[in-house]
Each structure stands twice: as structure tokens, then as C-alpha cells.
Design a protein around this motif. Structure first.
Motif, PDB file in Angstrom:
ATOM      1  N   SER A  23       0.818  -1.221   0.000  1.00  0.00           N
ATOM      2  CA  SER A  23       0.000   0.000   0.000  1.00  0.00           C
ATOM      3  C   SER A  23       0.847   1.263   0.000  1.00  0.00           C
ATOM      4  O   SER A  23       0.362   2.334  -0.372  1.00  0.00           O
ATOM      5  N   SER A  28       0.538   6.321  -5.956  1.00  0.00           N
ATOM      6  CA  SER A  28      -0.617   5.719  -6.619  1.00  0.00           C
ATOM      7  C   SER A  28      -1.165   4.549  -5.794  1.00  0.00           C
ATOM      8  O   SER A  28      -2.382   4.412  -5.615  1.00  0.00           O
ATOM      9  N   ARG A  31      -2.952   5.975  -2.709  1.00  0.00           N
ATOM     10  CA  ARG A  31      -4.293   6.512  -3.015  1.00  0.00           C
ATOM     11  C   ARG A  31      -5.287   5.381  -3.225  1.00  0.00           C
ATOM     12  O   ARG A  31      -6.447   5.459  -2.796  1.00  0.00           O
ATOM     13  N   SER A  32      -4.838   4.312  -3.863  1.00  0.00           N
ATOM     14  CA  SER A  32      -5.719   3.156  -4.067  1.00  0.00           C
ATOM     15  C   SER A  32      -6.097   2.514  -2.732  1.00  0.00           C
ATOM     16  O   SER A  32      -7.252   2.127  -2.519  1.00  0.00           O
ATOM     17  N   LEU A  34      -6.249   4.033   0.186  1.00  0.00           N
ATOM     18  CA  LEU A  34      -7.184   4.924   0.887  1.00  0.00           C
ATOM     19  C   LEU A  34      -8.603   4.773   0.357  1.00  0.00           C
ATOM     20  O   LEU A  34      -9.571   4.893   1.114  1.00  0.00           O
ATOM     21  N   SER A  35      -8.735   4.502  -0.931  1.00  0.00           N
ATOM     22  CA  SER A  35     -10.077   4.342  -1.507  1.00  0.00           C
ATOM     23  C   SER A  35     -10.763   3.076  -1.009  1.00  0.00           C
ATOM     24  O   SER A  35     -11.978   2.934  -1.141  1.00  0.00           O
ATOM     25  N   HIS A  36      -9.993   2.127  -0.456  1.00  0.00           N
ATOM     26  CA  HIS A  36     -10.564   0.893   0.081  1.00  0.00           C
ATOM     27  C   HIS A  36     -10.517   0.869   1.615  1.00  0.00           C
ATOM     28  O   HIS A  36     -10.526  -0.201   2.225  1.00  0.00           O
ATOM     29  N   THR A  37     -10.501   2.048   2.221  1.00  0.00           N
ATOM     30  CA  THR A  37     -10.365   2.120   3.673  1.00  0.00           C
ATOM     31  C   THR A  37     -11.507   1.425   4.404  1.00  0.00           C
ATOM     32  O   THR A  37     -11.289   0.666   5.354  1.00  0.00           O
ATOM     33  N   HIS A 558      -4.053  -0.078   6.726  1.00  0.00           N
ATOM     34  CA  HIS A 558      -3.507  -0.547   5.447  1.00  0.00           C
ATOM     35  C   HIS A 558      -2.266  -1.413   5.649  1.00  0.00           C
ATOM     36  O   HIS A 558      -2.089  -2.416   4.961  1.00  0.00           O
TER      37      HIS A 558
END
Length: 581
Positions: A23, A28, A31-32, A34-37, A558
Motif C-alpha cells: 500500500s 498511486s 491513493r488506491s 485509501l479508496s478501500h479504507t 492498510h
């Protein structure tokens, strides 16, 4: 045959050592992540570690093992050194004068009983899960990753704040030993806010000195603690002997001038004098025979300390009437009242010794907590590395020392003490809850979900009724109805757990007696003492907790999720290979 890869140097510094998880590979990837937090957070909330992972898999991430060199004798003295610090010398006169009066020994007995109950819970876990993580590992196995993170964050907060407060107390007592005012060795900076404007460079020097000794080796630190603790014991013996030799039984009347409420209010404050025993549990990984040594070390040290505290406080209130006690230097002033002005230097020396050994043992224990937390990747795994020659976690020790030094340089004692108390009591309460889960629920067996529901229900009743008792006390409820309802619910919740939720795990070596009653009393006692703290303490604790949760969402979730997925992939790969064979 391929050659063996060369061993990596301990003294290294790279991004891969701090953030090896996918992570954090690049912006990049982050950020990916964080979008699946939210789904990752849900995964972490439901995940629980295993005894095998905490004892074996996580230990491999330190690259080198800590050395098993401690016995129950060493642990007993480590317990004595970690607990007997400045608290007994600072708080006894204050609480006897303002809240308890001559009944201050009773306050120490109540606080000591609560601490002893917690030490029982710690001892059982340490016997069956002898890892450096202490309460962090216990909670990670029984209550899950999120509860373990809350504990980890509070453990680190307790480590930083506790060491800083002890170091600043050291400066104050050293100034007293030099016959100067407590703040005379500090640097006043008028441009800073009150509570943060007295810089304490001596406290920083003391922290660095104690941590350096701890980094050089566990066995050497244990021996030094043993020798210095003998000096402290001699000072305490002198205080009690001189006090009782000049005692007046008439000073014990009236015994409870402030009523029972004053006794309990004092107990909540003097509880701080017992904190530190949990550091003994973190030494389990370096103990020769954990199943025997840890229970003996913990229970012998805590029982003897409780008796000593009660006798010391009794000697004080019999040597000088409680209305005449000095709230800042009670023992020194009491000796002056009988014409022994020179004794104040002996008292200051005893307090200095206690604080020094407290810092020594604290440096050992706090670094072990930090090591296991780093092994779980809740903080960068760089801090989990153990030095191959000293067998100590040098990076973890440096982390705790650095942050403690920054806090000690700026923050006054009144700012530090309240946050420290709440963190400690919260962790002790969670450990008692985890022990009940450990005994009454086994996730590896075919335990029906109905039984898990009953367990959770009774736990909610026990914790909720304990909070109710604390609230009634905190808001000053008069009469017995509120206490009767809350106490009755606590009794029914504990009885219900005993009758309707049979224990799944039988203790093979050593365990807490009278389960679920003893852990349930521990929950109630710790929650009650938390409720006795002031409003400002909860405000500061809330701010600290909010900051911890921000860190968890941005990093902890993460990192631990990636590690868990790697373990699942490895297990899956192993399974495929086995199936093919």
C-alpha cells in the motif's frame, strides 16, 4: 546449490525498512489503498490473531531473538523497581491531608487490591502467551486488531508520558537533595504557555542515561535494578522504623474525617503509585521458565509492595497529625517535626532511587511493547529489529526515549499525570475483559453462536453496570438506589456468565482463580477508578484518542491489512503445493 544470502546489517535506514507494505509502494498505491479504507477497516475489526502468530511468526520479524536470562527472582525485583517510584513519597501526604486523613492506608489497600487483581489477569496471559507484546498481544488474540490498536496507542502514550513525568520528578527531587527549590534546575521561557514554559534538560539527560543502560543488555539492567532496589528497600525500612518509633495513636482519630468518599477518592489518585507492574509481563520472552517465573514474580512483587505502601502511609499519619502534613514534601516535613531535619535528604535519596529504577525498568518494558507493536506492522517494522549482539530492541528503545525526551523537556507534571492514569486504567480493564473471553469462548472449537451471544450480552451488562457505578459516584448520587441497581446488574451479569456460559478453556499451568468473579471485580474496580478522575483528564484523553484514530485510518489499517493478505497468500500457496504432492 545457491549460496546463503548475506545477513543484513542492523544499522540500516531505507524506505523498505519503514514501509515495506504494497500500500505504500508509491503515491498511486497509497491513493488506491485509501479508496478501500472502509472494507479494510471492516476486515481489521473482525480479525483476531492467534497464539502461534504472536509467539512464532511475529518474532521472526525481529530477525534476531531476545535472550532468555531472567528468573522469578529477577522479575520480583523488576516489579519492585518499576512500581516503587515517586508516587508513595509525593501522593501520600497530599491525599492524607486533602481526602483520606488517617485512613490513607485503607486507600492504599483498596488501590493495591485493584492492582493485584489486574496482575492476576496479566500473569495468566503471560504464562500462556509469553511474548514481548504484553497486553497488546493478549488483546490482539482475544478481542481483535482494533481493540489491540487502541491498547497499543494507549501503551505508547503511557510509555511516552509516564517516562517524561518520572524524569521531571527526578529533576525536582534532585534539586531538593541539593537544598534548592524544585524548579531551580529548569529553564523558564516566558514566551511559552503555562505548563510548557519550564524547560527541563536534566530530565532529558536522565532518560538518555537509563535508556542507554537498557540497550546494552537485559541481564545487566536487571542486576543494576536489583542492587539499587536494595538501597531503596533500606530507605523504606528506615522511614517505617523511625515513623513507628515516634508514633502517636491519638493521631488516628478521627480515622475517616472526610468520610468513605474521601477514602475512595484518595484510592483513585494513589493508584498511580502501583502502575508499572505490567512491564514485568513484557519480559516474558526473556524469561527462562515463564509458566513458573512470571506468576511468582508478579504476585510476590505486588503483594509485598501493597503491604509496604500501607505500612509507610500508616507511619506517616501516626508520626504527624494529618491536618499538619505538607502536601508537597510530607515525609521530609514530618521528620522535621520530630527534629530530624537531616532525614529529608534520605527521603529525597529514596525517591530518586525509586524514580531511577522506574525509568530503567520502564525503558526495558516500553521497548518490548513497541517491538511487538512494530512486529504487527501497526507502526513501521523497523522498530521491531533486535540487535544481534546485545539481544535488545535498540531502535524501539530509541523511539520511546526520543519522544519521551521531547515531552519531558516541555510539559509539566500536572499536564502529564491525568492522561497517564486514564490510559493505564483503560488497558487494565480491557485485559480483564479479554481474560473472560479467553476462558469462556474458544473460536477453534464448535462453540455455538448462541453461546457467543450470551457471552457478549453478559460482558455488556458487567461493563455497563460498572460504568453505572462510576457515574453514580462521579456525579455524587446520594442514597442507595442508584448503587443498588448498578451493583445488582453487575452481580447478575457475573452470575449469569458463570451459570449460562461454561468455560471452554481449562487452565493447565497457572490461571486466575474464581473466574468469572475475580476478573469481573477487576473490571468494576478499574472503571470505578477511571470515573474518579477529573473532567479535564477525559478531555485530554479524548483528544489523544482522536489523533490515534486518524493515524490508524491513514496508516495502521492498510499496513496490517497488507501483512494479513501476505500471510493468507503464503498459506494458500502452501496448500496448493501440498495438494499437488
Amino acid at each position: 546449490m545457491a549460496g546463503t544470502a548475506p545477513e543484513r546489517s542492523y544499522w540500516r535506514w531505507s524506505k523498505a525498512d519503514f514501509f515495506p507494505e504494497p500500500s505504500f509502494k508509491d503515491w498511486s498505491s497509497y491513493r488506491s489503498a485509501l479508496s478501500h479504507t472502509l472494507p479494510r477497516l471492516r476486515n481489521r475489526l473482525l480479525h483476531r490473531s492467534t497464539y502461534s502468530d504472536e509467539l512464532h511468526s511475529l518474532r521472526l520479524r525481529s530477525e534476531h531473538d531476545m535472550r532468555r536470562c531472567l528468573t522469578w527472582w529477577d522479575l520480583s525485583w523488576l516489579g519492585f523497581g518499576s512500581v516503587v517510584g515517586s508516587g508513595i513519597f509525593v501522593l501520600t501526604g497530599q491525599e492524607a491531608r486533602l481526602h483520606a486523613g488517617p485512613s490513607i492506608p485503607l486507600s492504599y489497600a483498596i488501590a493495591g487490591l485493584s492492582a493485584l487483581l489486574s496482575s492476576f489477569c496479566y500473569a495468566e496471559f503471560a504464562v500462556h502467551l509469553p511474548s514481548a507484546g504484553g497486553s497488546f498481544s493478549y488483546l490482539r488474540v482475544e478481542l481483535g486488531d482494533f481493540a489491540a490498536f487502541i491498547a497499543a496507542a494507549n501503551i505508547l502514550l503511557e510509555a511516552f508520558v509516564g517516562a517524561a513525568g518520572l524524569a521531571r520528578s527526578w529533576t525536582s527531587y534532585f534539586a531538593t537533595l541539593l537544598n534548592r527549590s524544585p524548579d531551580s534546575l529548569r529553564i523558564h521561557v516566558p514566551s511559552l504557555a503555562d505548563g510548557y514554559n519550564l524547560l527541563d534538560p536534566l530530565a532529558v539527560v536522565v532518560l538518555i542515561f537509563c535508556s542507554t543502560i537498557a540497550m546494552l543488555g537485559t541481564n545487566a539492567t536487571s542486576r543494576l535494578n536489583y542492587l539499587t532496589s536494595i538501597i531503596g528497600f533500606a530507605v523504606i525500612a528506615f522511614i517505617m522504623s523511625a515513623g513507628f518509633a515516634h508514633s502517636h495513636s491519638s493521631y488516628l482519630s478521627p480515622f475517616t474525617p472526610f468520610g468513605l468518599s474521601g477514602v475512595f477518592q484518595a484510592a483513585a489518585v494513589v493508584y498511580w503509585s502501583y502502575t508499572g507492574f505490567d512491564m514485568v509481563a513484557t519480559m516474558a520472552e526473556e524469561t527462562k521458565t515463564p509458566s513458573k517465573d512470571i506468576p511468582l514474580g508478579l504476585l510476590i512483587s505486588m503483594s509485598s509492595i501493597t503491604i509496604l505502601y500501607c505500612l509507610m502511609s500508616l507511619a506517616l499519619v501516626m508520626m504527624q497529625r494529618y491536618t499538619e502534613l505538607d502536601v508537597n514534601a510530607s515525609y521530609a516535613v514530618a521528620f522535621s517535626s520530630i527534629g530530624w531535619n537531616w532525614a529529608k535528604y534520605l527521603v529525597a535519596l529514596g525517591a530518586l532511587k525509586g524514580m531511577t529504577t522506574g525509568l530503567l525498568v520502564g525503558a526495558l518494558g516500553q521497548a518490548r511493547y513497541t517491538t511487538q507493536i512494530a512486529r504487527a506492522h501497526m507502526i513501521p517494522p523497523y522498530f521491531a529489529l533486535v540487535h544481534p549482539r546485545t539481544g535488545t530492541p535498540i531502535y524501539a528503545t530509541l523511539l520511546v526515549t526520543s519522544l519521551s525526551s521531547i515531552i519531558a523537556l516541555f510539559s509539566s507534571l500536572d499536564v502529564l499525570s491525568s492522561v497517564f492514569s486514564i490510559s493505564t486504567l483503560l488497558i487494565f480493564m480491557l485485559i480483564a475483559v479479554a481474560l473472560l473471553v479467553r476462558r469462556h469462548y474458544d473460536r477453534d472449537s464448535s462453540t455455538p453462536k448462541s453461546k457467543l451471544f450470551k457471552l457478549v450480552l453478559f460482558l455488556v451488562v458487567i461493563v455497563g453496570s460498572s460504568i453505572g457505578l462510576a457515574v453514580c459516584w462521579g456525579v455524587g448520587v446520594r442514597g442507595w438506589i442508584g448503587y443498588g441497581i448498578a451493583g445488582g446488574l453487575w452481580f447478575l451479569g457475573t452470575l449469569g456468565m458463570q451459570v449460562f456460559v461454561a468455560q471452554e478453556k481449562k487452565v493447565m499451568v497457572w490461571g486466575v482463580p474464581f473466574v468469572p468473579w475475580l476478573p469481573s471485580v477487576s473490571i468494576a474496580a478499574n472503571v470505578f477508578l477511571m470515573g474518579s478522575l477529573g473532567y479535564q483528564a477525559f478531555v485530554r484523553f479524548g483528544v489523544c484518542t482522536a489523533l490515534m484514530l486518524v493515524y490508524y485510518v491513514l496508516f495502521g489499517v492498510h499496513a496490517t491489512y497488507d501483512v494479513a493478505q501476505e500471510l493468507l497468500d503464503d498459506e494458500g500457496g502452501d496448500k496448493v503445493v501440498c495438494d499437488q504432492l
